[in-house]
Every structure is written in structure tokens, then in C-alpha cells.
Scaffold this active site. Structure first.
Site, PDB file in Angstrom:
ATOM      1  N   LEU A  62      32.478  44.756  40.156  1.00  0.00           N
ATOM      2  CA  LEU A  62      31.726  43.914  41.090  1.00  0.00           C
ATOM      3  C   LEU A  62      32.617  42.728  41.430  1.00  0.00           C
ATOM      4  O   LEU A  62      33.318  42.206  40.553  1.00  0.00           O
ATOM      5  CB  LEU A  62      30.427  43.405  40.450  1.00  0.00           C
ATOM      6  CG  LEU A  62      29.312  44.434  40.167  1.00  0.00           C
ATOM      7  CD1 LEU A  62      28.149  43.761  39.450  1.00  0.00           C
ATOM      8  CD2 LEU A  62      28.837  45.089  41.444  1.00  0.00           C
ATOM      9  N   ASP A  63      32.610  42.308  42.695  1.00  0.00           N
ATOM     10  CA  ASP A  63      33.365  41.113  43.074  1.00  0.00           C
ATOM     11  C   ASP A  63      32.928  39.928  42.207  1.00  0.00           C
ATOM     12  O   ASP A  63      31.764  39.846  41.795  1.00  0.00           O
ATOM     13  CB  ASP A  63      33.115  40.759  44.548  1.00  0.00           C
ATOM     14  CG  ASP A  63      33.836  41.701  45.506  1.00  0.00           C
ATOM     15  OD1 ASP A  63      34.676  42.496  45.042  1.00  0.00           O
ATOM     16  OD2 ASP A  63      33.537  41.641  46.714  1.00  0.00           O
ATOM     17  N   ARG A  64      33.840  39.020  41.974  1.00  0.00           N
ATOM     18  CA  ARG A  64      33.561  37.866  41.112  1.00  0.00           C
ATOM     19  C   ARG A  64      32.255  37.132  41.453  1.00  0.00           C
ATOM     20  O   ARG A  64      31.469  36.810  40.556  1.00  0.00           O
ATOM     21  CB  ARG A  64      34.752  36.896  41.162  1.00  0.00           C
ATOM     22  CG  ARG A  64      34.591  35.703  40.240  1.00  0.00           C
ATOM     23  CD  ARG A  64      35.854  34.873  40.196  1.00  0.00           C
ATOM     24  NE  ARG A  64      35.716  33.803  39.212  1.00  0.00           N
ATOM     25  CZ  ARG A  64      36.727  33.253  38.564  1.00  0.00           C
ATOM     26  NH1 ARG A  64      37.948  33.656  38.788  1.00  0.00           N
ATOM     27  NH2 ARG A  64      36.522  32.289  37.689  1.00  0.00           N
ATOM     28  N   VAL A  66      29.568  38.209  42.729  1.00  0.00           N
ATOM     29  CA  VAL A  66      28.384  39.085  42.736  1.00  0.00           C
ATOM     30  C   VAL A  66      27.866  39.296  41.320  1.00  0.00           C
ATOM     31  O   VAL A  66      28.633  39.605  40.406  1.00  0.00           O
ATOM     32  CB  VAL A  66      28.732  40.450  43.377  1.00  0.00           C
ATOM     33  CG1 VAL A  66      27.502  41.362  43.416  1.00  0.00           C
ATOM     34  CG2 VAL A  66      29.299  40.253  44.775  1.00  0.00           C
TER      35      VAL A  66
END
Length: 226
Positions: A62-64, A66
Site C-alpha cells: 500500500l502506498d505510504r 494509504v
């Protein structure tokens, strides 16, 4: 867990499913900031009093910025089987997001070709003929509209970097709080993107499993609770 409180959604001998807090890396990088893999290894080491190295397989990222549901493997066999599910798309990821404005259609499928500029780490929509383009697809359904914002549920068909953020921003409906792809986000506001549900087949028992993680009861999510 090293001063980061992580909510465990499910755990057995093969799987560890947790709620990833916002602004924590999925995997360590050159910033040396806290990351999920090392935090969870420390958790397992402490919980089971394990000497030496602890195995933990990163199955997806997951993107940072998110938060939400994230699945890890506790054995290499589980990691291999879950990674295969990611490849053959039986590993299903459902997100929720708050976007600015209202999409033209209540529900739709968005199909684009995306290009990631490695120098700027920015992703843009390009033509299919672009030599480094990658096909991106998602389906969404609008759940609510309030205060000039829409709560949408997203079924991610492909997992491209920044895909959800870019596909909505390119239609002039950027995610609330997205300072990279949205123009009017306040500095310091958290991006409104959440890993809401993950569906998998258990790597050993073959049972179908579903893990749901509700977004936080804070702005802008709580606008739709009223």
C-alpha cells in the site's frame, strides 16, 4: 510494536492480516523510516519469543499515505501461494476513497494507460502508443455525495503505482487530501484512500476468506456518517 499500535485483524500459522496505519511504509526504503515488515517481524518475535530472524512475506503493498487492510504471509509456502493469487487476480482488493465533486456516472469502469516518471515519481495518463505505458483498470460505485464530496467504493482490477489517485484526478475528481495529484488540498491533510476489503483463498485450507477494515471516524470519512 515500537511505539506504533497496529490492529491485528486475523492471525493463524500461515497468515497475518493487519490494519496498516497511514504514513507507515509497507517495506523499508532509504529513508530508514518505520515500515510494516520490520514492525510486524518485531511483533512476531516478541509474541512467540522467537530467537534469530523471523520470516514474514510481503504479498502486496500500500502506498505510504494509504491505510487499511493488508495481508502478510508467515511462511514461504503461504507467500508463494498468495503471490500466485495476486498474479491470477483471485486476490481481490476493494478500496474506499473520498473524491472531490461527483463523477459523471454513479458507477463505471475506468480504463487508462499510465506512465510513471521514475525521476519525479509522478504518474500520468498517456496514450496506448507510449512505449512505457501500462494498462490500468478499475471499477467504482458512488456510495454517497455530501458537502461537494463523493464516497466511492473501488474494485481494483490492476495494481499500478498511484493508479486510483491518477485515474480520478485525470477526470477532475482528485482524492480529497491528495497534494500530489489534486490542486486544492490543504497542507497536512491526509489523503482519503483506504484499503477497505481483501478477499483471498487461504493458502493452505483453500477456504475463501474476506477481511474488512473500516475507514477512520475522522474527516472526511465522518462527513458521510451524519
Amino acid at each position: 510494536m515500537s511505539s506504533v499500535n497496529i490492529n491485528v485483524l486475523y492471525e493463524d500459522n500461515h497468515l497475518l492480516v493487519v490494519e496498516k496505519p497511514v504514513n507507515i511504509l509497507s517495506q523499508g526504503d532509504n529513508t530508514n523510516d518505520k515500515d510494516m515488515v520490520n514492525l510486524l517481524k518485531a511483533y512476531l518475535k516478541e509474541k512467540y519469543n522467537k530467537p534469530g530472524n523471523v520470516y514474514l512475506g510481503l504479498v502486496h503493498r500500500l502506498d505510504r499515505p494509504v491505510g487499511g487492510a493488508m495481508v502478510f504471509a508467515k511462511t514461504s509456502k503461504a507467500a508463494s501461494r498468495l503471490s500466485e493469487q495476486v498474479r491470477n487476480k483471485t486476490f481481490k482488493k476493494t478500496y474506499r476513497a473520498v473524491i472531490n465533486g461527483k463523477m459523471r456516472k454513479q458507477s463505471d469502469t475506468l480504463k487508462d494507460y499510465l506512465y510513471k516518471n521514475k525521476k519525479t515519481n509522478m504518474v500520468s495518463v498517456v496514450s496506448e502508443s507510449h512505449k512505457d505505458s501500462k494498462y490500468a483498470e478499475l471499477s467504482y460505485a458512488t456510495l454517497a455525495f455530501k458537502d461537494k464530496m463523493s464516497l466511492v467504493q473501488i474494485d481494483l482490477k490492476t495494481g499500478r503505482p498511484h493508479q486510483i489517485r491518477v485515474q480520478f484526478a485525470s477526470r477532475n475528481n482528485p482524492l480529497v487530501g491528495d497534494q500530489r495529484y489534486g490542486k486544492n488540498s490543504k497542507v497536512g491533510q491526509q489523503i482519503a484512500l483506504w484499503s477497505y476489503k481483501i478477499e483471498i483463498v487461504h493458502p493452505v485450507t483453500k477456504e475463501k476468506m474476506e477481511f474488512v477494515c473500516e475507514p477512520p471516524k475522522e474527516y472526511p470519512w465522518n462527513v458521510f456518517d451524519k
